[in-house]
Design a protein around this motif. Structure first.
Motif, PDB file in Angstrom:
ATOM      1  N   SER A   1      -6.920  -1.843  -0.022  1.00 41.84           N
ATOM      2  CA  SER A   1      -7.028  -0.791   0.989  1.00 41.84           C
ATOM      3  C   SER A   1      -8.468  -0.671   1.481  1.00 41.84           C
ATOM      4  O   SER A   1      -9.409  -0.618   0.689  1.00 41.84           O
TER       5      SER A   1
ATOM      6  N   LEU B   1       0.838  -1.197   0.000  1.00 43.28           N
ATOM      7  CA  LEU B   1       0.000   0.000   0.000  1.00 43.28           C
ATOM      8  C   LEU B   1       0.878   1.255   0.000  1.00 43.28           C
ATOM      9  O   LEU B   1       2.058   1.192   0.325  1.00 43.28           O
TER      10      LEU B   1
ATOM     11  N   LEU C   1      -5.033   5.452   2.332  1.00 46.47           N
ATOM     12  CA  LEU C   1      -4.131   4.405   1.863  1.00 46.47           C
ATOM     13  C   LEU C   1      -4.517   4.016   0.438  1.00 46.47           C
ATOM     14  O   LEU C   1      -5.667   3.653   0.173  1.00 46.47           O
TER      15      LEU C   1
END
Length: 289
Positions: free
Chosen positions: A227, A189, A222
């Motif tokens: 995410s 991420l 994120l």
């Protein structure tokens, strides 16, 4: 401290809601206007409304930053014996962003611009640059956070603010915003936290002190596949009280309120991968008036 610890920010009577900790910088309780959906063939379908609780969790970190600033500088209010040179340049309307022939930035303090002119232009440039630094992802890392605070704040308040922020950015807090316990980003991420100044206004100007408002938009969340806290957009106005310290403008106190917030457009929301790639490719700016 928690986002609810500080309700009495200076300047909140100018548009903020002092009794709502999430109505401030990065807050998510803006009034949103829903326009009629287009026909079924519209090429850019409007994105669904996201759960407000998840948005609050994501953007609450920026609220903590401003709450800590206000807490660290509480008691350093406006001087009742202001200089006769005090004025309100904003009363006559906004000034155009145009070249003046004066270099607004003379040097660098680490990665942050420094050496601002000792005038209104320099104060506005300093406030915009400092807003960018304080809203960056580097504030979530202890070492870089200390450098940012030292570079942007009056030494008289910097250490107290640093201590408050070290307490605020706890493992539990990092977990709430989707980061690892040490503030690092989970594998795969990209953590996004950016502040983008839209405009500045000098509210008060004295020889060695200034109050500057910075209207900003921001990104936080994120980015990447999987995410659960996608990157969202926020709008807010930061009010910075600046002092001329050591031949440069430094923040002595800061507060903020949400908005002004425009109506959402019909832009298609980018995919998680597109957003992550954009953050990696497009660097930030040094802002100068």
């Amino acid at each position: 401290m928690s986002p609810g610890d500080e309700h009495d920010f200076r300047g909140m009577d100018q548009g903020g809601r002092g009794d709502d900790p999430y109505s401030t910088l990065g807050g998510t309780r803006q009034t949103r206007t829903r326009l009629p959906d287009g026909d079924a063939g519209h090429p850019h379908a409007r994105r669904p409304v996201r759960n407000s609780r998840s948005l609050i969790t994501i953007t609450g970190v920026v609220v903590l930053l401003i709450a800590a600033i206000a807490f660290a500088n509480r008691g350093g209010g406006n001087d009742d014996t202001a200089s006769p040179t005090t004025k309100n340049p904003g009363a006559a309307g906004s000034a155009p962003t145009a070249p003046t022939g004066t270099k607004p930035v003379q040097g660098k303090n680490g990665t942050i611009a420094s050496g601002f002119a000792h005038d209104e232009q320099g104060a506005q440039s300093a406030a915009a640059n400092y807003a960018v630094a304080l809203g960056s992802a580097e504030m979530f890392i202890a070492e870089s956070r200390q450098s940012i605070i030292q570079a942007t704040h009056d030494p008289a308040v910097a250490q107290k603010l640093q201590d408050d922020l070290d307490t605020a950015y706890s493992p539990a807090f990092y977990k709430n915003v989707g980061l690892n316990d040490d503030g690092s980003t989970p594998t795969g991420l990209t953590f996004v936290s950016r502040t983008v100044p839209v405009g500045t206004k000098v509210v008060k100007m004295e020889k060695d002190a200034a109050t500057v408002e910075v209207w900003c938009t921001g990104l936080v969340g994120l980015a990447g596949q999987g995410s659960t806290k996608p990157v969202t957009e926020t709008w807010f106005t930061i009010s910075q009280e600046l002092r001329w310290v050591g031949d440069d403008w430094k923040i002595s106190s800061s507060s903020q309120a949400e908005g002004p917030t425009p109506v959402n457009g019909d832009n298609r929301a980018s995919t998680a991968d597109e957003m992550a790639a954009a953050v990696d490719v497009y660097g930030g700016f040094t802002y100068a008036r």
